[in-house]
Design a protein around this motif. Structure first.
Motif, PDB file in Angstrom:
ATOM      1  N   LYS A 168      -3.715  -7.120   1.236  1.00  0.00           N
ATOM      2  CA  LYS A 168      -3.317  -5.490   1.082  1.00  0.00           C
ATOM      3  C   LYS A 168      -3.329  -4.762   2.430  1.00  0.00           C
ATOM      4  O   LYS A 168      -4.493  -4.541   2.804  1.00  0.00           O
ATOM      5  CB  LYS A 168      -4.328  -4.851   0.218  1.00  0.00           C
ATOM      6  CG  LYS A 168      -4.309  -5.339  -1.170  1.00  0.00           C
ATOM      7  CD  LYS A 168      -5.318  -4.666  -2.113  1.00  0.00           C
ATOM      8  CE  LYS A 168      -5.093  -5.232  -3.786  1.00  0.00           C
ATOM      9  NZ  LYS A 168      -6.127  -4.736  -4.633  1.00  0.00           N
ATOM     10  N   LYS A 204      -3.495  -2.415   5.262  1.00  0.00           N
ATOM     11  CA  LYS A 204      -3.942  -0.950   5.240  1.00  0.00           C
ATOM     12  C   LYS A 204      -4.362  -0.564   6.814  1.00  0.00           C
ATOM     13  O   LYS A 204      -4.974  -1.297   7.543  1.00  0.00           O
ATOM     14  CB  LYS A 204      -5.022  -0.344   4.234  1.00  0.00           C
ATOM     15  CG  LYS A 204      -5.277   0.758   4.348  1.00  0.00           C
ATOM     16  CD  LYS A 204      -6.292   1.166   3.247  1.00  0.00           C
ATOM     17  CE  LYS A 204      -7.010   2.656   3.358  1.00  0.00           C
ATOM     18  NZ  LYS A 204      -8.089   2.924   2.187  1.00  0.00           N
ATOM     19  N   GLU A 234       7.104   1.600   4.929  1.00  0.00           N
ATOM     20  CA  GLU A 234       6.957   1.036   3.769  1.00  0.00           C
ATOM     21  C   GLU A 234       7.305  -0.527   3.783  1.00  0.00           C
ATOM     22  O   GLU A 234       6.841  -1.215   2.779  1.00  0.00           O
ATOM     23  CB  GLU A 234       7.868   1.759   2.804  1.00  0.00           C
ATOM     24  CG  GLU A 234       7.433   3.115   2.551  1.00  0.00           C
ATOM     25  CD  GLU A 234       8.382   3.746   1.541  1.00  0.00           C
ATOM     26  OE1 GLU A 234       9.517   3.244   1.096  1.00  0.00           O
ATOM     27  OE2 GLU A 234       8.036   4.819   1.184  1.00  0.00           O
ATOM     28  N   ASP A 256       2.986  -3.015   0.998  1.00  0.00           N
ATOM     29  CA  ASP A 256       1.688  -2.530   0.321  1.00  0.00           C
ATOM     30  C   ASP A 256       1.079  -3.616  -0.013  1.00  0.00           C
ATOM     31  O   ASP A 256      -0.256  -3.508  -0.012  1.00  0.00           O
ATOM     32  CB  ASP A 256       2.399  -1.877  -1.140  1.00  0.00           C
ATOM     33  CG  ASP A 256       3.020  -0.487  -0.803  1.00  0.00           C
ATOM     34  OD1 ASP A 256       2.778   0.089   0.073  1.00  0.00           O
ATOM     35  OD2 ASP A 256       4.098  -0.174  -1.513  1.00  0.00           O
TER      36      ASP A 256
END
Length: 511
Positions: free
Chosen positions: A459, A461, A472, A493
């Motif tokens: 993930k 981030k 994105e 993501d």
């Protein structure tokens, strides 16, 4: 002449054949009443030629009110357009983002270093190294780290002769030849001068000051020959000596903008990231090679080490087994993992250091034995010759690993984000990690690797950072994961990596 005579003369003129209609060939008349070969020409009766207005007429018209107003309008429009374009250019320049100044870079920051610890196993000594420089140059390395080459008896400081080459390795003239050819190809040469390299304690167990004095004298000797720097293992021991600044001065002294800098390189083992950072700050070495990547097996610990050290990355070198002069394959035991760690080392903040054979996945030797380097991997079996399927598969695998290595080396040398860009951690777990490399308006790169035995979802981030956001999606630049092909677009993501999978993603700068 009377009127009747004039009429008769006209009839004669009409009956005469024009010279233009005289026959070119033949004697008889042509069909249609024309003689053969005659050509009709139509001459205009009145030719009209336009000569324009005279000077007097132009002057007369130019002074009329209508033309005066027209000229003034055109003149004003010209200057308004010119001023408008100038103002627009100034606005563009003022509002355009400033280019970030390039940081100071030394030759050891510009590409990987290639260690040849055992010259006999590599290519039968210094003469063999000279013969292999063309192949080494294809790897786009910036420097070679040779040796140690000096003579010494294990754990016997009295037998230490740092200014003499072990006869088994070659002669002084052989080293000179290596230096000359390497320099012509843009490669620097560093000598490993670790005193007791065959023993347990790199600086013996006695007085470090005496040994350090011998190193200083020998360093001056080899630098005068043309060597570009010195590498020393056991940095924390050597730098604790009161005579350490003298060695620094001998290697790093007399630096000017016009001369090539000589590197002082130190290697340390079993030290924390904080300890390595302190050594960078206190020892004054140009480059510290640590074993943090080898000693820290978890992704969380590795990311923490990079977080601690990334601000000093121009003084840091990374390797997997390089501090012990081992091959990558000693810890990365599959071709997939070898590719993974090559990608990781080439994209981490700092200088990547490899040991000979890493570019082809050469298997590490048993114990302290150095593996024999494999050459001629590009040579395919002759037509009709018997083929050992296992050996041929291994040869092809080595060729593919070498191509992967060169593509990474080439990319790092061209992309500013990878060469000297800022670093931001994105994700870490027990067996995976991801980070971002960014430089100004250059393309940005995300490294994501999973050395675990199971697939993992990363993930991605980015912590809140002024002026920096993740898009994105990103494009796959390089990948070892079969599910992620080059040029594919993936969502940031969440990225799923297969066991042993590694991917390098790229996305452009946006103002």
């Amino acid at each position: 002449m009377n009127k009747d005579t004039e009429i008769d003369m006209k009839e004669v003129e009409l009956n005469e054949v024009d010279p233009e209609k005289q026959p070119m060939t033949g004697d008889g008349p042509a069909a249609g009443g024309e003689k053969n070969g005659s050509v009709k020409l139509k001459v205009p009766e009145d030719e009209i030629t336009f000569t324009g207005l005279s000077k007097e007429e132009l002057m007369k018209v130019a002074g009329t009110p209508g033309w005066v107003r027209t000229r003034w309008v055109l003149l004003v429009l010209f200057w308004l357009g010119w001023v408008g374009m100038l103002a627009g250019a100034i606005v563009i320049i003022v509002r355009a983002p400033r280019c970030k100044p390039i940081p100071e870079m030394n030759w050891w920051n510009e590409g990987p270093l290639y260690q040849i610890s055992d010259l006999l196993a590599f290519s039968d000594g210094l003469k063999g190294v000279e013969g292999k420089l063309d192949e080494i140059n294809q790897l786009k390395v910036k420097g070679l780290v040779l040796g140690p080459l000096h003579t010494v008896q294990t754990d016997n400081p009295n037998a230490l002769l740092l200014d003499q080459i072990d006869p088994l390795q070659g002669k002084k003239e052989d080293l000179t030849a290596v230096l000359e050819k390497a320099h012509k190809k843009g490669m620097s040469v560093v000598l490993d001068m670790t005193p007791n390299y065959q023993g347990n304690a790199p600086w013996f167990s006695g007085d470090v000051d005496d040994v350090l004095e011998k190193v200083k004298a020998a360093a001056a000797h080899w630098l005068d020959l043309g060597v570009d720097g010195v590498k020393l293992s056991g940095l924390s021991v050597a730098s604790s000596s009161a005579d350490w600044p003298k060695l620094q001065a001998a290697i790093q002294g007399n630096r000017t903008e016009d001369t090539k800098k000589r590197v002082l390189m130190g290697a340390v083992e079993n030290r924390s990231a904080a300890d390595v950072s302190q050594l960078v700050n206190t020892t004054g070495v140009d480059l510290v090679l640590s074993d943090l990547l080898s000693s820290k097996n978890g992704g969380v610990e590795r990311i923490k080490a990079m977080d601690t050290l990334n601000s000093q990355h121009r003084s840091l070198a990374w390797g997997l087994g390089a501090t012990q002069q081992d091959q990558l394959s000693k810890q990365a035991m599959t071709p997939g993992l070898i590719r993974l760690y090559q990608l990781l080392l080439f994209t981490m903040p700092g200088t990547p250091v490899f040991t000979y054979g890493d570019e082809i996945g050469l298997q590490a030797g048993q114990g302290s034995e150095s593996p024999k380097m494999v050459w001629d991997i590009q040579k395919e079996p002759a037509d009709g010759a018997p083929v050992n399927e296992t050996a041929e598969a291994e040869r092809k695998e080595r060729v593919d690993i070498r191509k992967w290595f060169i593509s990474l080396s080439d990319l790092r040398g061209k992309e500013r984000s990878l060469l000297h860009g800022d670093y931001y951690s994105l994700y870490s777990s027990a067996s995976s990690l991801s980070f971002l490399r960014v430089w100004d308006q250059s393309s940005r790169y995300i490294t994501a690797v999973n050395w675990g035995g199971a697939a993992e979802k990363l993930k991605i981030k980015l912590a809140p950072t002024e002026g920096l956001e993740l898009p994105e999606t990103a494009k796959v630049e390089l990948s070892t994961d079969e599910a992620l092909k080059a040029e594919d677009t993936v969502s940031l993501d969440e990225i799923t990596l297969s066991p042993g999978g590694a991917v390098l993603l790229q996305f452009p700068y946006k103002a």
